[in-house]
Design a protein around this motif. Structure first.
Motif, PDB file in Angstrom:
ATOM      1  N   ALA A 354       0.544  -1.278  -0.806  1.00  0.00           N
ATOM      2  CA  ALA A 354      -0.402  -0.237  -0.051  1.00  0.00           C
ATOM      3  C   ALA A 354       0.727   1.518  -0.006  1.00  0.00           C
ATOM      4  CB  ALA A 354      -0.872  -0.118   0.980  1.00  0.00           C
ATOM      5  N   ILE A 355       1.767   1.387   0.685  1.00  0.00           N
ATOM      6  CA  ILE A 355       2.870   2.170   0.855  1.00  0.00           C
ATOM      7  C   ILE A 355       3.908   2.402  -0.492  1.00  0.00           C
ATOM      8  CG2 ILE A 355       4.927   3.382   1.618  1.00  0.00           C
ATOM      9  CD1 ILE A 355       2.496   3.532   3.525  1.00  0.00           C
ATOM     10  N   MET A 356       3.540   1.488  -1.390  1.00  0.00           N
ATOM     11  CA  MET A 356       4.173   1.691  -2.532  1.00  0.00           C
ATOM     12  C   MET A 356       3.644   2.505  -4.328  1.00  0.00           C
ATOM     13  SD  MET A 356       5.683  -1.829  -5.319  1.00  0.00           S
ATOM     14  CE  MET A 356       3.864  -1.673  -5.614  1.00  0.00           C
ATOM     15  N   VAL A 357       2.046   1.499  -3.273  1.00  0.00           N
ATOM     16  CA  VAL A 357       1.034   2.267  -4.170  1.00  0.00           C
ATOM     17  C   VAL A 357       0.750   3.578  -3.905  1.00  0.00           C
ATOM     18  CG1 VAL A 357      -1.219   2.069  -5.178  1.00  0.00           C
ATOM     19  CG2 VAL A 357      -0.196   0.107  -4.923  1.00  0.00           C
ATOM     20  N   PHE A 358       0.650   4.307  -2.813  1.00  0.00           N
ATOM     21  CA  PHE A 358       0.687   5.057  -2.267  1.00  0.00           C
ATOM     22  C   PHE A 358       2.261   6.232  -2.973  1.00  0.00           C
ATOM     23  CE2 PHE A 358       1.057   8.830   0.011  1.00  0.00           C
ATOM     24  CZ  PHE A 358       0.324   9.521   0.135  1.00  0.00           C
ATOM     25  N   GLY A 359       3.178   5.685  -2.997  1.00  0.00           N
ATOM     26  CA  GLY A 359       4.691   6.771  -3.218  1.00  0.00           C
ATOM     27  C   GLY A 359       3.998   6.620  -4.437  1.00  0.00           C
ATOM     28  N   SER A 360       3.714   5.711  -5.079  1.00  0.00           N
ATOM     29  CA  SER A 360       3.947   5.961  -6.903  1.00  0.00           C
ATOM     30  C   SER A 360       2.499   6.556  -7.409  1.00  0.00           C
ATOM     31  CB  SER A 360       3.068   4.351  -7.807  1.00  0.00           C
ATOM     32  OG  SER A 360       3.986   3.264  -6.994  1.00  0.00           O
ATOM     33  N   GLY A 361       1.588   6.779  -6.380  1.00  0.00           N
ATOM     34  CA  GLY A 361       0.394   7.968  -6.666  1.00  0.00           C
ATOM     35  C   GLY A 361       0.655   8.710  -6.864  1.00  0.00           C
ATOM     36  N   SER A 397      -2.016  13.029 -13.975  1.00  0.00           N
ATOM     37  CA  SER A 397      -2.946  13.628 -12.665  1.00  0.00           C
ATOM     38  C   SER A 397      -4.141  12.711 -11.684  1.00  0.00           C
ATOM     39  CB  SER A 397      -3.073  15.028 -12.095  1.00  0.00           C
ATOM     40  OG  SER A 397      -4.664  14.797 -13.452  1.00  0.00           O
ATOM     41  N   ALA A 398      -4.751  11.725 -12.768  1.00  0.00           N
ATOM     42  CA  ALA A 398      -6.009  11.392 -11.825  1.00  0.00           C
ATOM     43  C   ALA A 398      -5.690  10.100 -11.636  1.00  0.00           C
ATOM     44  CB  ALA A 398      -7.710  11.452 -13.030  1.00  0.00           C
ATOM     45  N   LEU A 399      -5.522   9.472 -12.346  1.00  0.00           N
ATOM     46  CA  LEU A 399      -4.342   8.038 -12.052  1.00  0.00           C
ATOM     47  C   LEU A 399      -3.361   7.516 -10.882  1.00  0.00           C
ATOM     48  CD1 LEU A 399      -3.637   6.696 -15.586  1.00  0.00           C
ATOM     49  CD2 LEU A 399      -5.358   5.488 -13.822  1.00  0.00           C
ATOM     50  N   GLY A 400      -2.586   9.292 -10.803  1.00  0.00           N
ATOM     51  CA  GLY A 400      -1.639   9.114  -9.306  1.00  0.00           C
ATOM     52  C   GLY A 400      -2.874   9.395  -8.940  1.00  0.00           C
ATOM     53  N   ALA A 401      -3.871   9.914  -7.858  1.00  0.00           N
ATOM     54  CA  ALA A 401      -4.271  10.360  -7.049  1.00  0.00           C
ATOM     55  C   ALA A 401      -5.629   9.638  -6.913  1.00  0.00           C
ATOM     56  CB  ALA A 401      -5.977  11.556  -7.462  1.00  0.00           C
ATOM     57  N   LEU A 402      -5.746   8.541  -7.992  1.00  0.00           N
ATOM     58  CA  LEU A 402      -6.905   7.016  -7.463  1.00  0.00           C
ATOM     59  C   LEU A 402      -5.882   6.141  -6.845  1.00  0.00           C
ATOM     60  CD1 LEU A 402      -9.317   5.400  -8.199  1.00  0.00           C
ATOM     61  CD2 LEU A 402      -7.661   5.037 -10.894  1.00  0.00           C
ATOM     62  N   GLU A 440      10.624   6.619 -17.318  1.00  0.00           N
ATOM     63  CA  GLU A 440      11.271   5.699 -16.489  1.00  0.00           C
ATOM     64  C   GLU A 440      10.840   5.535 -15.561  1.00  0.00           C
ATOM     65  OE1 GLU A 440      12.382   8.620 -17.732  1.00  0.00           O
ATOM     66  OE2 GLU A 440      14.262   8.496 -17.744  1.00  0.00           O
ATOM     67  N   GLN A 441       8.757   6.850 -16.041  1.00  0.00           N
ATOM     68  CA  GLN A 441       7.888   6.564 -14.589  1.00  0.00           C
ATOM     69  C   GLN A 441       7.363   5.248 -15.365  1.00  0.00           C
ATOM     70  OE1 GLN A 441       3.487   9.048 -15.426  1.00  0.00           O
ATOM     71  NE2 GLN A 441       5.113   9.866 -14.284  1.00  0.00           N
ATOM     72  N   ALA A 442       7.182   4.648 -16.627  1.00  0.00           N
ATOM     73  CA  ALA A 442       6.109   3.300 -16.979  1.00  0.00           C
ATOM     74  C   ALA A 442       6.890   1.961 -16.781  1.00  0.00           C
ATOM     75  CB  ALA A 442       6.110   3.609 -18.700  1.00  0.00           C
ATOM     76  N   VAL A 443       8.438   2.406 -16.982  1.00  0.00           N
ATOM     77  CA  VAL A 443       9.256   1.449 -16.544  1.00  0.00           C
ATOM     78  C   VAL A 443       8.928   1.057 -14.760  1.00  0.00           C
ATOM     79  CG1 VAL A 443      11.189   0.506 -15.766  1.00  0.00           C
ATOM     80  CG2 VAL A 443      10.951   1.096 -18.182  1.00  0.00           C
ATOM     81  N   THR A 444       9.221   1.909 -13.963  1.00  0.00           N
ATOM     82  CA  THR A 444       8.553   1.169 -13.070  1.00  0.00           C
ATOM     83  C   THR A 444       7.122   1.128 -12.340  1.00  0.00           C
ATOM     84  OG1 THR A 444      10.048   3.810 -11.688  1.00  0.00           O
ATOM     85  CG2 THR A 444       8.794   3.210 -10.399  1.00  0.00           C
ATOM     86  N   LEU A 445       6.151   1.715 -13.381  1.00  0.00           N
ATOM     87  CA  LEU A 445       5.227   1.345 -13.053  1.00  0.00           C
ATOM     88  C   LEU A 445       4.823  -0.069 -13.244  1.00  0.00           C
ATOM     89  CD1 LEU A 445       3.174   4.511 -13.704  1.00  0.00           C
ATOM     90  CD2 LEU A 445       3.182   3.038 -11.651  1.00  0.00           C
ATOM     91  N   ILE A 446       5.460  -0.614 -14.521  1.00  0.00           N
ATOM     92  CA  ILE A 446       5.773  -2.578 -15.043  1.00  0.00           C
ATOM     93  C   ILE A 446       6.014  -3.247 -13.614  1.00  0.00           C
ATOM     94  CG2 ILE A 446       6.066  -3.757 -16.337  1.00  0.00           C
ATOM     95  CD1 ILE A 446       5.874  -1.065 -18.141  1.00  0.00           C
TER      96      ILE A 446
END
Length: 871
Positions: A354-361, A397-402, A440-446
């Motif tokens: 959850a913290i990882m996802v929070f940071g990604s968002g 921005s919407a996906l990050g907030a989600l 970099e963002q795409a690779v990190t999210l994958i």
């Protein structure tokens, strides 16, 4: 045995004050984070974001590599803290387990700043499974905290003694005064510590009493601590530009900033640490260069170990899914040697992910607010259509907030949140790939998706996603996220004067209005999501269970190995069932508390689910969730629920396989048993249903006992003399000739592994030693029937060790235990049960607050003594 007599002493006042004190740490953390953010904003006022980005890109790769190496060495020193602590308490563990467990705990704890992860659940799960008790684990946590605090202070003071000008911009003292104060402070700290180590004395600090390590271990720990502080400071020092202070001078600055961050309780010391470093370093170095170094330091020293630990956890889960069959490989040998550490931390995966996802968002959200920082991005903005640029930014921005909102659902093990998170991350990766500017963002999210997938089994709650009460910790975290968004938005576009037209201005080169719209969208998403969690938390109306619920509870209780689960069938408690009907929580409502008796009972997955539901429903009703008399098997789940453990006493459990009347040690017990036989006592275990004649004799015995004790029937944690209740259980009947002189109803389950006693009553005519005979003969007969364990019940307030724990509640409870004989014979009860040579298992009260649990105990006392109509 319950604590009703003890809890009558608890105070019932101060509910509002107690709640404010419980929320105070979270409010203080948000306040300090806000102040740090504001101070950081003021310090960075002259800095251009593009200059910071350019400085980061120009950092030599060999310096980044050296910083990574220094980080690795620093984390080895951190892991060595646990090795040193375990050696100090005389309970060393295998080195691979200690090092891997320590690395995981610090990799997560340093970044998150949550003791529930670093000092609680991880260490409890790891060390309790390897033979350490709660006090040992608390001793390890205290040792490491004290060692770090003392070392950081000594290193900082030592550096100030050598270079007293290091904090000249922060401290309002003359150079000579700073050096004198530093040397004096070193002697004040080090002198008593060395003296206590050499003389093996205990060191009293306030109400805490610490046992100093031996001289050899003290020297080793000082070296470990020196390495920790030195390597962590070196990581940042390597990234700083030329022109700064020397390393020893910088160490003093670093130590002061680190301690300020720790004291603030802000996760990772974000904002507080940076403010002190920037304020202490000379302005000639360049604030933009310092800011760039601090950002890189955060990435290398905190996020890289955090990400590495998550990758290792995901790899371990994948290895386990494959059955660990490839044991010839180096990775398999590594996992086989460190398996206890990974298994220990596995249940905390949802909160960590959850913290990882929070940071990604947060990363996705903040990236949408920043102007382009590379020529590639600027070229893409010039080439792509305006609608694509505007739309992709708002979508990011919407996906990050989600993702920020979904992280709360992940922490609560929601299956829906898990799949929505996977979808949102893949969508974010696709948007980044289409933009061709955020690779970099795409690779990190994958990679984040690949980390999530092996943990699919950890997310099993199929309830509505928004059915989760907002805890103060998550509320503080979401508020901090909004503050961060505001900081980045205003900092990145501080040079642009605000005008209403900015909201409607659409242009390729107009980043400010795009950021304003993105910031508004992020704040709305986070605010609306938080409000949804607050409003849609589950409602549960406590009421007496109906016939169907009681039958489901009977099935769950009988399928467990916990005889006390049968108290769900008394009818005086509400019953909350899991969605699958395979687990339950039984509870009563009293005062401002929802009090569950014991932990959740049933299948592990269902027990976790219904535990979360109970806590959420209680908070939704404005009450405090409390778990009363839980055993050690429920402690890990309590830590996941955010509960604090207060030891309430110990349960005496006899291992029937080694219970005998033979041998010199059992001479007195053997003699008492023989004397009871000469007095004509005999014991018979009668199976239900019981005939009316027997129940009538038992009622007469019960009434005599209640009259002699000047007592009345109680409830909640004990049964009552009711025909319907007694007809559920076997009864051990003690007779003298043909007359019933004592009885006890036996609580068992279908597994027939453990047996415990509920009501224990004797008549006025019972000879001395009757109850001792009842226990002795009963255990011999149960052993012959194949039972493995027999519970003698609780010894309230026994086993509390305030000198080891240093907790105010332990001191209070221990004082009552030793001096409360005028109203309850605590020591006598424990001495009686000790005759049977039991194992003593700790039992706890789990509450949301670390304050002494006086109000929950007062509520429990009222619930136990509450009158209930006979059925």
């Amino acid at each position: 045995m319950n604590l009703s007599d003890t809890t009558q002493m608890a105070s019932a006042g101060g509910g509002t004050l107690a709640r404010l004190r419980a929320y105070a740490p979270y409010l203080l953390a948000v306040l300090l984070f806000g102040l740090g953010t504001y101070a950081l904003y003021r310090l960075l006022a002259p800095v251009d974001i593009n200059a910071v980005a350019a400085q980061i890109r120009s950092t030599p790769r060999h310096l980044v590599a050296l910083a990574l190496g220094s980080t690795f060495a620093g984390y080895l020193c951190l892991a060595a803290y646990d090795w040193s602590a375990l050696s100090h308490i005389g309970k060393p563990l295998p080195l691979p387990v200690t090092i891997s467990g320590g690395f995981l705990a610090y990799a997560f704890g340093n970044t998150i700043g949550l003791t529930a992860v670093s000092g609680g659940a991880v260490r409890w799960r790891l060390y309790s499974g390897l033979g350490l008790d709660g006090y040992d684990i608390a001793a390890v946590s205290t040792f490491t905290a004290v060692a770090f605090g003392v070392a950081a202070t000594l290193v900082g003071l030592g550096a100030l003694a050598v270079h007293p000008m290091a904090l000249a911009s922060v401290l309002p003292f003359q150079t000579s005064s700073v050096r004198l104060l530093a040397i004096t402070a070193i002697l004040v700290i080090l002198g008593p510590l060395v003296w206590a180590s050499v003389t093996r004395r205990r060191l009293k600090v306030g109400r805490f009493e610490l046992q100093a390590p031996s001289p050899g271990l003290l020297a080793t720990q000082l070296l470990i601590s020196l390495g920790d502080i030195t390597f962590s400071a070196l990581t940042l020092y390597l990234l700083l530009p030329a022109g700064g202070p020397g390393f020893l001078t910088f160490v003093a600055i670093f130590a002061a900033a680190t301690m300020a961050g720790v004291v603030s309780h802000v996760p990772g010391g974000v904002g507080v640490f940076e403010t002190i470093v920037i304020a202490a370093l000379p302005a000639s170095v360049g604030v933009d260069k310092i800011a760039a170094a601090l950002l890189l330091y955060r990435l290398i020293y905190f996020l890289v170990p955090f990400a590495l630990a998550l990758v290792l956890m995901a790899a371990f889960e994948s290895w386990r899914a494959l059955g660990g069959t490839t044991r010839n490989s180096g990775m398999s040998r590594l996992f086989a040697a460190t398996e206890p550490a990974f298994r220990a931390i596995e249940p905390t995966a949802p909160i960590l992910l959850a913290i990882m996802v929070f940071g990604s968002g947060m990363w996705m959200s903040l990236s949408a607010l920043l102007p382009p920082v590379s020529q590639t991005t600027e070229a893409a903005e010039a080439l792509f259509p305006l609608a694509f640029v505007e739309g992709s930014t708002l979508l990011t921005s919407a996906l990050g907030a989600l993702l920020i909102v979904l992280s709360l659902g992940l922490a609560r093990r929601s299956l829906g949140a898990f799949w929505l998170t996977i979808g949102a991350m893949l969508a974010g990766a696709i948007v980044a790939l289409l933009q061709r500017t955020e690779m970099e963002q795409a690779v990190t999210l994958i990679v984040a998706v690949l980390i999530l997938l092996p943990f699919r089994r950890a997310f099993h709650r199929r309830s509505v996603l928004t059915h989760g009460a907002m805890t103060p910790g998550w509320a503080a975290l979401l508020l901090a996220a909004i503050l961060s968004v505001s900081f980045v938005l205003f900092y990145a576009h501080k040079s642009i004067p605000y005008a209403h037209e900015l909201w409607w201005q659409f242009a390729i080169d107009a980043n400010a209005p795009r950021a304003l719209r993105s910031g508004l969208l992020i704040s709305l998403f986070i605010g609306a999501g938080s409000l949804l969690f607050l409003l849609r938390a589950p409602r549960f109306q406590p009421q007496p269970p109906d016939t169907g619920t009681l039958e489901a509870a009977r099935r769950i209780a009988m399928a467990s190995d916990q005889p006390d689960a049968g108290f769900a069938l008394t009818g005086d408690k509400a019953i909350m069932l899991s969605d699958g009907g395979d687990a339950l929580v039984m509870f009563g409502v009293s005062g401002g508390s929802w009090l569950a008796y014991g932990g959740p009972v049933g299948e592990p997955v269902g027990a976790q689910e219904v535990g979360f539901r109970f806590v959420d429903a209680a908070r939704r009703a404005g009450a405090r969730p409390v778990f009363y008399e839980i055993g050690p098997e429920s402690v890990p789940l309590m830590l996941e629920l955010g509960m604090v453990m207060h030891k309430m006493g110990e349960e005496a459990v006899v291992d029937l396989s080694r219970f005998t009347l033979d041998g010199a040690a059992r001479k007195k017990l053997r003699a008492a048993h023989a004397r009871a036989g000469r007095d004509g006592l005999s014991l018979e275990i009668v199976s239900p249903p019981h005939d009316d004649g027997l129940l009538s004799q038992l009622r007469q015995t019960s009434d005599e006992w209640l009259t002699a004790k000047n007592a009345r029937e109680k409830g909640f944690s004990v049964g009552r003399f009711e025909d319907e209740w007694l007809n559920r259980w076997p009864i051990a009947v003690v007779r003298q000739g043909d007359r019933v002189v004592a009885f006890a109803n036996l609580m068992t389950t279908d597994s027939r592994r453990t047996c415990s006693i509920d009501l224990m009553r004797h008549s006025d005519a019972a000879p001395g030693g009757t109850m001792e005979f009842l226990f002795t003969e009963l255990m011999l007969q149960l052993k012959a029937q194949g039972f493995a364990r027999f519970s003698l019940g609780m010894a309230p307030l026994s086993g509390l060790e305030p000198d080891r724990s240093g907790r105010l509640w332990d001191r209070f409870g221990n004082m009552i235990y030793r001096h409360g004989g005028s109203f309850y014979n605590f020591e006598g009860l424990r001495a009686f049960k000790a005759k049977f040579d039991p194992d003593w298992l700790p039992h706890y009260l789990a509450t949301p607050s670390g304050l002494p649990p006086l109000k929950p105990l007062a509520d429990a006392a009222m619930l136990i003594s509450r009158d209930r109509p006979q059925r």
